[in-house]
Design an enzyme around this catalytic site. Sequence first.
Site, PDB file in Angstrom:
ATOM      1  N   ASN A   1       0.864  -1.184   0.000  1.00 53.32           N
ATOM      2  CA  ASN A   1       0.000   0.000   0.000  1.00 53.32           C
ATOM      3  C   ASN A   1       0.901   1.235   0.000  1.00 53.32           C
ATOM      4  OD1 ASN A   1      -1.883   2.019   0.415  1.00 53.32           O
ATOM      5  ND2 ASN A   1      -2.266   1.481   2.558  1.00 53.32           N
TER       6      ASN A   1
ATOM      7  N   LYS B   1      -0.002   4.259  -0.183  1.00 52.87           N
ATOM      8  CA  LYS B   1      -0.675   5.407   0.454  1.00 52.87           C
ATOM      9  C   LYS B   1      -0.536   6.647  -0.440  1.00 52.87           C
ATOM     10  CE  LYS B   1       0.059   3.257   4.916  1.00 52.87           C
ATOM     11  NZ  LYS B   1       0.283   3.440   6.369  1.00 52.87           N
TER      12      LYS B   1
ATOM     13  N   HIS C   1      -9.356   1.010   5.320  1.00 51.38           N
ATOM     14  CA  HIS C   1      -8.063   1.140   6.002  1.00 51.38           C
ATOM     15  C   HIS C   1      -8.216   2.057   7.209  1.00 51.38           C
ATOM     16  CE1 HIS C   1      -3.861   2.278   6.684  1.00 51.38           C
ATOM     17  NE2 HIS C   1      -3.534   1.186   6.025  1.00 51.38           N
TER      18      HIS C   1
ATOM     19  N   GLU D   1      -6.572   4.455   8.270  1.00 55.60           N
ATOM     20  CA  GLU D   1      -6.378   5.880   7.990  1.00 55.60           C
ATOM     21  C   GLU D   1      -7.626   6.481   7.358  1.00 55.60           C
ATOM     22  OE1 GLU D   1      -1.607   5.147   7.532  1.00 55.60           O
ATOM     23  OE2 GLU D   1      -2.824   5.446   5.724  1.00 55.60           O
TER      24      GLU D   1
ATOM     25  N   GLU E   1      -4.780  -4.971  10.861  1.00 53.84           N
ATOM     26  CA  GLU E   1      -3.775  -3.930  11.045  1.00 53.84           C
ATOM     27  C   GLU E   1      -3.993  -3.238  12.387  1.00 53.84           C
ATOM     28  OE1 GLU E   1      -2.183  -2.189   7.016  1.00 53.84           O
ATOM     29  OE2 GLU E   1      -4.155  -1.419   7.453  1.00 53.84           O
TER      30      GLU E   1
ATOM     31  N   GLY F   1       3.153   2.291  10.992  1.00 53.62           N
ATOM     32  CA  GLY F   1       4.111   3.375  10.856  1.00 53.62           C
ATOM     33  C   GLY F   1       4.855   3.744  12.126  1.00 53.62           C
TER      34      GLY F   1
ATOM     35  N   SER G   1       3.805  -2.216  10.397  1.00 53.53           N
ATOM     36  CA  SER G   1       5.265  -2.216  10.570  1.00 53.53           C
ATOM     37  C   SER G   1       5.895  -3.550  10.191  1.00 53.53           C
ATOM     38  CB  SER G   1       5.634  -1.836  12.012  1.00 53.53           C
ATOM     39  OG  SER G   1       5.273  -0.492  12.283  1.00 53.53           O
TER      40      SER G   1
END
Length: 254
Positions: free
Chosen positions: A13, A15, A100, A102, A170, A176, A215
């Site tokens: 991904n 992003k 996702h 985010e 996730e 991250g 990660s």
Amino acid sequence: MASQGRRPLVAGNWKMNGLRESVGTVEAVRRALSPQLAERIDVLICPPSTLIASCVAAAEGSSIAIGGQNLHAKPSGAFTGSISAEMLADLGARYVIVGHSERRAYHNETDDGVHAKALAARRAGLCGIICVGETREEREEGRTLDIVRAQLAIGVPKGATGADTVIAYEPVWAIGTGLTPTPADVAEVHASLREMLGQLIGAEAQAVRILYGGSVKPGNARELMAVENVDGALVGGASLVADDFLGIAAAYAD
């Protein structure tokens, strides 16, 4: 550890990263992906929508699939700035990421919205990668399994199959940050998701791949990919560098 005939999927991904020159990453992955590894696993790259057509062209003739990062639930209409599942498919995409963390955090996406988008992906012949995961606060409160099972229960459409649905766990607190759950933690969550899928779609649950994301790096990929019910990885930042992405895929090299 993919089992029950499930073929591992290693997905990247990107992003909101990548300009036209970034298509070179797809070309680099294509050149370096060994035929032996390509026979064992599925490889997917999800660039920003501006690069999908170029990445599809770069991957043509290889086993690398290209996907989208988001979609609108409607096939068309007055939704300025949005992209539909049909538009993604028209560009040559084969997968799309749905819900996702985010998108949930920054765009207020709900579980009901995720469900609608997963249905839209199926409508256009795309495989939807439905993301679930808990925040650090939810984990510290001991609510991880309750959270991810609730997200799954609403997000997964009735009649989902291994051909049109992938689940990605996730943990939000690991994305991250460089932090990762222990293999035992991952095993617990993935086993619970598999059991919940069984309640939702019956025997077909054994065909649905469950990816781990958060990660993932070349240094920890082999250990994470060896966990029971982990059928691959959804990779963030490391997928922007061909060598790192291939280093994660190499967890399945032998």
